[in-house]
Design an enzyme around this catalytic site. Structure first.
Site, PDB file in Angstrom:
ATOM      1  N   PRO A   2       0.832  -1.188   0.000  1.00 36.18           N
ATOM      2  CA  PRO A   2       0.000   0.000   0.000  1.00 36.18           C
ATOM      3  C   PRO A   2       0.877   1.252   0.000  1.00 36.18           C
ATOM      4  O   PRO A   2       1.482   1.602   1.001  1.00 36.18           O
ATOM      5  CB  PRO A   2      -0.817  -0.113   1.289  1.00 36.18           C
ATOM      6  CG  PRO A   2      -0.769  -1.539   1.660  1.00 36.18           C
ATOM      7  CD  PRO A   2       0.577  -1.998   1.193  1.00 36.18           C
ATOM      8  N   GLU A   3       0.989   1.871  -1.174  1.00 36.40           N
ATOM      9  CA  GLU A   3       1.668   3.157  -1.280  1.00 36.40           C
ATOM     10  C   GLU A   3       0.560   4.211  -1.397  1.00 36.40           C
ATOM     11  O   GLU A   3      -0.600   3.907  -1.150  1.00 36.40           O
ATOM     12  CB  GLU A   3       2.615   3.154  -2.492  1.00 36.40           C
ATOM     13  CG  GLU A   3       3.651   2.037  -2.410  1.00 36.40           C
ATOM     14  CD  GLU A   3       4.577   1.969  -3.604  1.00 36.40           C
ATOM     15  OE1 GLU A   3       4.801   3.006  -4.246  1.00 36.40           O
ATOM     16  OE2 GLU A   3       5.089   0.871  -3.897  1.00 36.40           O
ATOM     17  N   LYS A  57       1.658   7.664   3.376  1.00 33.92           N
ATOM     18  CA  LYS A  57       1.124   6.298   3.319  1.00 33.92           C
ATOM     19  C   LYS A  57       0.319   5.983   4.565  1.00 33.92           C
ATOM     20  O   LYS A  57       0.007   4.826   4.835  1.00 33.92           O
ATOM     21  CB  LYS A  57       2.272   5.289   3.187  1.00 33.92           C
ATOM     22  CG  LYS A  57       3.091   5.422   1.914  1.00 33.92           C
ATOM     23  CD  LYS A  57       4.287   4.486   1.946  1.00 33.92           C
ATOM     24  CE  LYS A  57       5.252   4.817   0.818  1.00 33.92           C
ATOM     25  NZ  LYS A  57       6.506   4.047   0.925  1.00 33.92           N
ATOM     26  N   ARG A 303      16.611  -2.048  -2.353  1.00 31.72           N
ATOM     27  CA  ARG A 303      15.330  -2.450  -2.941  1.00 31.72           C
ATOM     28  C   ARG A 303      15.538  -3.048  -4.315  1.00 31.72           C
ATOM     29  O   ARG A 303      16.374  -2.572  -5.086  1.00 31.72           O
ATOM     30  CB  ARG A 303      14.410  -1.233  -3.093  1.00 31.72           C
ATOM     31  CG  ARG A 303      14.043  -0.573  -1.823  1.00 31.72           C
ATOM     32  CD  ARG A 303      12.861  -1.268  -1.151  1.00 31.72           C
ATOM     33  NE  ARG A 303      12.814  -0.934   0.246  1.00 31.72           N
ATOM     34  CZ  ARG A 303      13.224  -1.738   1.220  1.00 31.72           C
ATOM     35  NH1 ARG A 303      13.694  -2.949   0.945  1.00 31.72           N
ATOM     36  NH2 ARG A 303      13.163  -1.377   2.475  1.00 31.72           N
TER      37      ARG A 303
END
Length: 313
Positions: A2-3, A57, A303
């Site tokens: 969830p961004e 967020k 990442r």
DNA sequence: AGCGGGACCTGTGGGC
DNA sequence: TGCCCACAGGTCCCGC
């Protein structure tokens, strides 16, 4: 996962289901999911929910408790989700917190009443029990905070606590609440003289709020900037392209109700559809839509990162 | 200042 | 088929 677009979609689908309702009980199934505010729990019981919205967020739910305002601040991290069930529904496997609700809100969980944010395209579907979609208007309900990986959390705060919270105070601007020019100017100011990789900066919530791994990769592709590119070396023209790309990617994703990789669902159980538009994220080894060459992967700021070595310089 | 790596978690999927 | 392990991700924290 969830961004910004996913949390925005959750807030928009959750708000009509809980605003106006009174919290009658809070059940903590996983103590780690309530990160702060245990002392405010007694005040929260009996409080009326006024508003559910998003910042960065974070999902914020404000509630009026007698004379003072309380805030429930949720970070969904990777797997947090919300769903409103009928009273009496038992916790699911990964339910971490339950807020029992009563009265006030209109019945908006009935089928066919999901129009306020537009219809998702593609493979949108519900994964929740049918019973949750046919609740009577004034029956009690239960707001579930589910979180498979237990990374997410809720803090119960007074407004003053929120203002004094370093994480909150340090959040960068909302990328969709500025003009492209202003966002580009802001990024240029933060980036100036920095050797840091541009993707690392985009993921930094103090630089700009709400961007995570998916939208960082997608925005950089759209702007034609390599993720490893040092911030300080980006031209003004490219900064403008980056600001435009960030806004366009986030905006389009909100219109498509976010990206569902595997876990994400909005507060009505519907999947998003923006994953069907990914140009690079999760497409390692596949061909670039622009030049037809193979997309490469690497790690930036710890990442996983996918980009096109030809189109992104 | 900024990066790498570990910690926090658990489900999934690839490899053997 | 079954097991093992790497991996996914946001943030914090520690050490370099």
């Amino acid at each position: 996962m969830p961004e910004l677009p996913e949390v925005e979609t959750i807030a928009r689908t959750l708000a009509p289901q809980i605003e106006g309702r009174v919290i009658t009980a809070v059940h903590i199934l996983n103590p780690g999911s309530l990160a702060a505010g245990h002392d405010l729990l007694p005040l929260l019981t009996g409080a009326r929910i006024e508003r559910a919205h998003r910042r960065a967020k974070l999902l914020l739910v404000s509630a009026r408790a007698r004379s003072e305002e309380l805030l429930l601040v949720f970070h969904l991290k990777m797997t947090g989700s919300f769903f409103v069930h009928p009273a009496g529904t038992e916790p699911l496997t990964h339910t971490r917190l339950i807020f029992d609700l009563e009265g006030g809100a209109e019945a908006r969980t009935a089928p066919g009443n999901d129009k306020e944010i537009g219809t998702t395209t593609g493979k949108a579907r519900t994964s929740q029990p049918d019973a949750a979609r046919s609740t009577a208007p004034d029956a009690g309900q239960r707001l579930f905070f589910d979180d498979t990986r237990k990374f997410g959390w809720c803090r119960i705060l007074r407004p003053a606590d929120l203002a004094a919270w370093d994480f909150w105070a340090g959040l960068g601007p909302e990328p969709l609440e500025a003009s492209v020019e202003d966002l580009a100017r802001h990024l240029g100011g933060v980036f100036r003289g920095k050797s840091r990789a541009v993707k690392a900066a985009l993921l930094d919530q103090t630089v700009v709020a709400g961007i995570g791994n998916i939208y960082a990769d997608e925005s950089l592709f759209k702007a034609g900037i390599a993720p490893q590119c040092p911030c300080g070396g980006i031209s003004e023209k490219k900064l403008l392209a980056l600001a435009g790309a960030v806004q366009s990617v986030l905006g389009q994703s909100i219109r498509e109700c976010g990206s569902s990789i595997r876990d994400y669902r909005d507060a009505r159980g519907n999947a998003g559809a923006f994953q069907n538009n990914f140009a690079v994220y999760g497409r390692k080894g596949q061909t670039c839509q622009a030049c037809g060459r193979a997309l490469k992967d690497c790690r930036v700021a710890g990442r996983s990162t996918v980009y096109c070595p030809t189109c992104q310089k």
